[in-house]
Design an enzyme around this catalytic site. Structure first.
Site, short mmCIF file in Angstrom:
data_model
loop_
_atom_site.label_atom_id
_atom_site.label_comp_id
_atom_site.label_asym_id
_atom_site.label_seq_id
_atom_site.Cartn_x
_atom_site.Cartn_y
_atom_site.Cartn_z
N LYS A 22 32.98 71.13 62.32
CA LYS A 22 32.97 69.92 61.48
C LYS A 22 33.02 70.32 60.01
CE LYS A 22 28.89 67.71 60.36
NZ LYS A 22 28.69 67.44 58.94
N ASN A 23 32.16 71.29 59.62
CA ASN A 23 32.01 71.59 58.19
C ASN A 23 33.11 72.48 57.63
OD1 ASN A 23 29.87 69.90 58.20
ND2 ASN A 23 28.31 71.52 58.19
N ARG A 92 28.94 62.49 53.35
CA ARG A 92 28.70 63.37 52.20
C ARG A 92 30.01 64.01 51.76
NH1 ARG A 92 25.36 65.03 48.02
NH2 ARG A 92 25.73 67.20 47.55
N CYS A 116 23.50 62.52 55.52
CA CYS A 116 22.15 62.48 56.10
C CYS A 116 21.09 62.48 54.99
CB CYS A 116 21.93 63.70 57.00
SG CYS A 116 22.89 63.60 58.50
N ARG A 121 19.93 65.45 47.47
CA ARG A 121 21.39 65.69 47.56
C ARG A 121 22.16 65.23 46.31
NH1 ARG A 121 23.59 65.29 53.53
NH2 ARG A 121 24.52 67.23 52.90
N PRO A 122 21.79 65.75 45.16
CA PRO A 122 22.54 65.40 43.94
C PRO A 122 23.94 66.02 43.97
CG PRO A 122 20.98 67.17 43.52
CD PRO A 122 20.73 66.72 44.92
N ILE A 123 24.78 65.63 43.00
CA ILE A 123 26.11 66.25 42.90
C ILE A 123 26.34 66.79 41.49
CG2 ILE A 123 27.17 64.91 44.78
CD1 ILE A 123 28.50 63.17 42.62
N ASP A 124 25.25 67.08 40.80
CA ASP A 124 25.37 67.57 39.42
C ASP A 124 26.22 68.83 39.33
OD1 ASP A 124 23.13 68.60 40.90
OD2 ASP A 124 22.55 69.70 39.10
N LEU A 125 26.07 69.73 40.31
CA LEU A 125 26.84 70.99 40.25
C LEU A 125 28.34 70.71 40.42
CD1 LEU A 125 24.53 73.30 42.38
CD2 LEU A 125 24.68 73.14 39.90
N ASP A 302 20.84 73.87 58.94
CA ASP A 302 21.28 72.89 59.94
C ASP A 302 20.71 73.18 61.32
OD1 ASP A 302 24.63 72.35 58.58
OD2 ASP A 302 22.64 71.68 57.98
N ARG A 394 28.31 61.65 64.58
CA ARG A 394 28.94 62.12 63.33
C ARG A 394 29.37 63.58 63.45
NH1 ARG A 394 25.61 61.65 58.25
NH2 ARG A 394 27.51 62.69 57.59
C1 EPZ Z 1 26.83 71.30 53.37
O1 EPZ Z 1 26.24 70.22 52.67
C2 EPZ Z 1 26.88 70.87 54.82
N1 EPZ Z 1 27.70 69.67 54.94
C3 EPZ Z 1 25.48 70.58 55.33
O2 EPZ Z 1 25.59 70.28 56.73
C4 EPZ Z 1 24.63 71.85 55.17
O3 EPZ Z 1 23.31 71.57 55.55
C5 EPZ Z 1 24.65 72.30 53.70
O4 EPZ Z 1 26.02 72.48 53.26
C6 EPZ Z 1 23.89 73.60 53.49
O5 EPZ Z 1 24.44 74.60 54.26
C7 EPZ Z 1 29.05 69.79 54.95
O6 EPZ Z 1 29.60 70.87 54.82
C8 EPZ Z 1 29.83 68.50 55.11
P1 EPZ Z 1 24.77 72.09 49.46
P2 EPZ Z 1 26.23 70.20 51.04
O7 EPZ Z 1 25.51 71.53 48.33
O8 EPZ Z 1 27.45 70.82 50.52
C9 EPZ Z 1 21.46 71.27 46.18
C10 EPZ Z 1 25.32 68.99 58.67
O9 EPZ Z 1 24.34 68.67 59.37
N2 EPZ Z 1 22.55 70.75 45.36
O10 EPZ Z 1 25.00 73.49 49.87
O11 EPZ Z 1 25.87 68.82 50.60
C11 EPZ Z 1 21.17 70.34 47.36
O12 EPZ Z 1 20.29 69.32 46.97
C12 EPZ Z 1 25.22 68.94 57.15
O13 EPZ Z 1 26.44 69.35 59.14
C13 EPZ Z 1 22.27 70.41 44.03
O14 EPZ Z 1 21.16 70.54 43.55
O15 EPZ Z 1 24.98 71.16 50.75
C14 EPZ Z 1 20.54 71.27 48.37
O16 EPZ Z 1 19.17 71.41 48.05
C15 EPZ Z 1 23.84 68.51 56.68
N3 EPZ Z 1 23.28 69.91 43.27
C16 EPZ Z 1 21.24 72.60 48.11
O17 EPZ Z 1 21.87 72.48 46.82
C17 EPZ Z 1 24.55 69.76 43.75
O18 EPZ Z 1 25.45 69.33 42.99
C18 EPZ Z 1 22.31 72.95 49.12
O19 EPZ Z 1 23.21 71.86 49.19
C19 EPZ Z 1 24.81 70.12 45.09
C20 EPZ Z 1 23.79 70.62 45.87
#
Ligand code: EPZ
Length: 419
Positions: A22-23, A92, A116, A121-125, A302, A394
């Site tokens: 999926k990812n 997401r 989820c 889950r911010p998107i600032d980065l 996960d 999902r």
């Molecule tokens: C991906 O989510 C996966 N989803 C998630 O899988 C997975 O848990 C996660 O990566 C971590 O491995 C998909 O690929 C669709 P991150 P993503 O950005 O990209 C913080 C599942 O069950 N962060 O690596 O959203 C965030 O809050 C799902 O299949 C910021 O602070 O995860 C978290 O604490 C659930 N600012 C950490 O980084 C940002 O702009 C990791 O999040 C982005 C993230």
């Protein structure tokens, strides 16, 4: 609401083949937009997040066609730059259209992404990377508007190795002038698959030994055919199912290399796992684990809910420290209703193994939490009614089909239940 009825009936037996990742599918489907031409994505799982993504692509004017497990995406003509709508708001990965459409069209409107509820889950980065590449980003009430006449390569360092922000950066950088360097980039196998897909199309992407990504943009990108790897989290789910109820199963396409850490953890609990995907579980397994989740190659967040379920009936005391998301122990409350001894303090959970869980009426808090409750129910005494199947759908093509083929007593019931 559809719900599952699961009757714990002892050890599993049989063989399965795990669906495509999926990812990896989600960023690669967005990656079809960065160049013209038609891409064929094989082993693309039939799951709701993928169907939502295909719907979004169609609304952009992109032609998609599914035949079996292959999906073709013809991105020759894009007629729209707005990704908004209910499908985009609930997943997401709609945020990944930010980089892809900014790169291809120079402008994009996306909703604040869903997904989820496992943390803030911010998107600032994501936004920082787009601005570093020269985009102007406007955060409006419920959506993001970004535009860039011309993206320019840059050097950017991620505060955390965010999977999505890394993927967005790659998708935009392949359309930018010059070289982009992403430091502290995520190393998850799904990020590697996105890079392999783009390189196959003609992109120039290199990862140095320290994990830094180098992308040289504006390479001519052609059509391609790409087959997705098996989903390592779904494979890990079925390993934990065996750990919850015992038995001897085989996962024909176990992605062993991408799962070394979780496999090692399960082996220390006493689960037998070999390179050919043969799994043997004689209960009770051994707990007494001190585990911390982390970015790849660490233990994947996960699989944390799935391991939590397996530890409920493993011998001894264990502790899980969740370091990736700030609210990912919601499954614990439902497991306690089934008789588990779990104490959650902040981002740590302490588990004391019990002999058995008992069937109960419970509710999936999210995608992986729902799968974890399925695993717990397989090993529990009696029947479990699990609401919130929509969450599980999902990410799992057909968890009933897979587990039935291993001998489980699990059925999907359409309709409303007062859970
Ligand atoms: C991906 O989510 C996966 N989803 C998630 O899988 C997975 O848990 C996660 O990566 C971590 O491995 C998909 O690929 C669709 P991150 P993503 O950005 O990209 C913080 C599942 O069950 N962060 O690596 O959203 C965030 O809050 C799902 O299949 C910021 O602070 O995860 C978290 O604490 C659930 N600012 C950490 O980084 C940002 O702009 C990791 O999040 C982005 C993230």
């Amino acid at each position: 609401m559809n719900y599952l009825r699961i009757v714990g009936k002892g050890p599993l037996a049989g063989e399965i083949t795990v669906q495509g990742s999926k990812n990896a599918a989600l960023p690669i489907l967005a990656g079809c937009l960065v160049g013209e031409g038609t891409c064929l994505i094989e082993n693309c799982p039939r799951i709701r997040d993928v169907e939502d993504t295909l719907f979004i692509l169609n609304r952009l004017g992109v032609r998609t066609k599914r035949s079996g497990t292959a999906v073709s995406v013809d991105a020759s003509g894009i007629e729209n730059i707005s990704v908004c709508g209910p499908q985009a708001e609930r997943i997401r990965s709609s945020v990944l259209f930010l980089g892809a459409l900014l790169g291809r069209m120079g402008e994009v409107l996306i909703p604040l992404p869903g997904g989820c509820a496992i943390g803030s889950r911010p998107i600032d980065l994501h936004l920082e990377v787009m601005e570093a590449l020269g985009a102007r980003v406007f955060v409006e009430k419920e959506r993001i508007h970004a535009c860039a006449s011309n993206l320019r390569g840059c050097r950017v360092r991620l505060r955390v190795p965010s999977v999505g922000a890394t993927e967005n950066g790659i998708l935009a950088a392949v359309c930018a002038d010059g070289e982009t360097v992403i430091e502290n980039a995520a190393r998850e196998p799904e990020v590697e698959e996105l890079c392999r897909f783009l390189v196959l199309r003609g992109a120039k992407i290199l990862r140095t030994p320290d994990g830094t990504l180098h992308i040289w943009g504006k390479q001519p990108l052609s059509s391609t055919c790409f087959s997705l790897q098996p989903d390592r989290i779904v494979a890990g789910t079925y390993l934990c199912a065996a750990a919850c109820c015992g038995g001897q199963i085989r996962i024909r396409n176990l992605p062993f290399r991408e799962m070394e850490v979780p496999i090692e953890i399960l082996r220390t609990m006493g689960l037998g796992v070999d390179f050919d995907g043969n799994i043997r579980a004689e209960l009770p397994l051994k707990g007494m684990l001190q585990l911390t989740t982390g970015p790849y190659p660490g233990f994947p967040t996960d699989l944390q809910p799935l391991l939590l379920a397996a530890l409920c009936t493993a011998r001894g005391q264990s502790e899980i420290h969740e370091t990736v998301f700030d609210n990912r122990f919601m499954t614990a409350r439902q497991l306690r209703r089934m008789g588990a001894h779990i104490e959650v303090r902040g981002n740590r959970a302490a588990i004391t193994g019990v002999a058995f869980l008992h069937g109960e009426t419970v509710f999936a808090p999210d995608l992986r939490g729902g799968a974890a409750l399925v695993c717990a129910a397989l090993g529990a005494k009696g029947e479990t009614v699990l609401g919130g199947y929509e969450y599980i759908a999902r990410g799992y093509e057909n968890i009933c089909r897979d587990l039935k083929s291993l001998g489980a007593d699990i059925n999907l019931t359409e309709g409303v239940t007062d859970i």
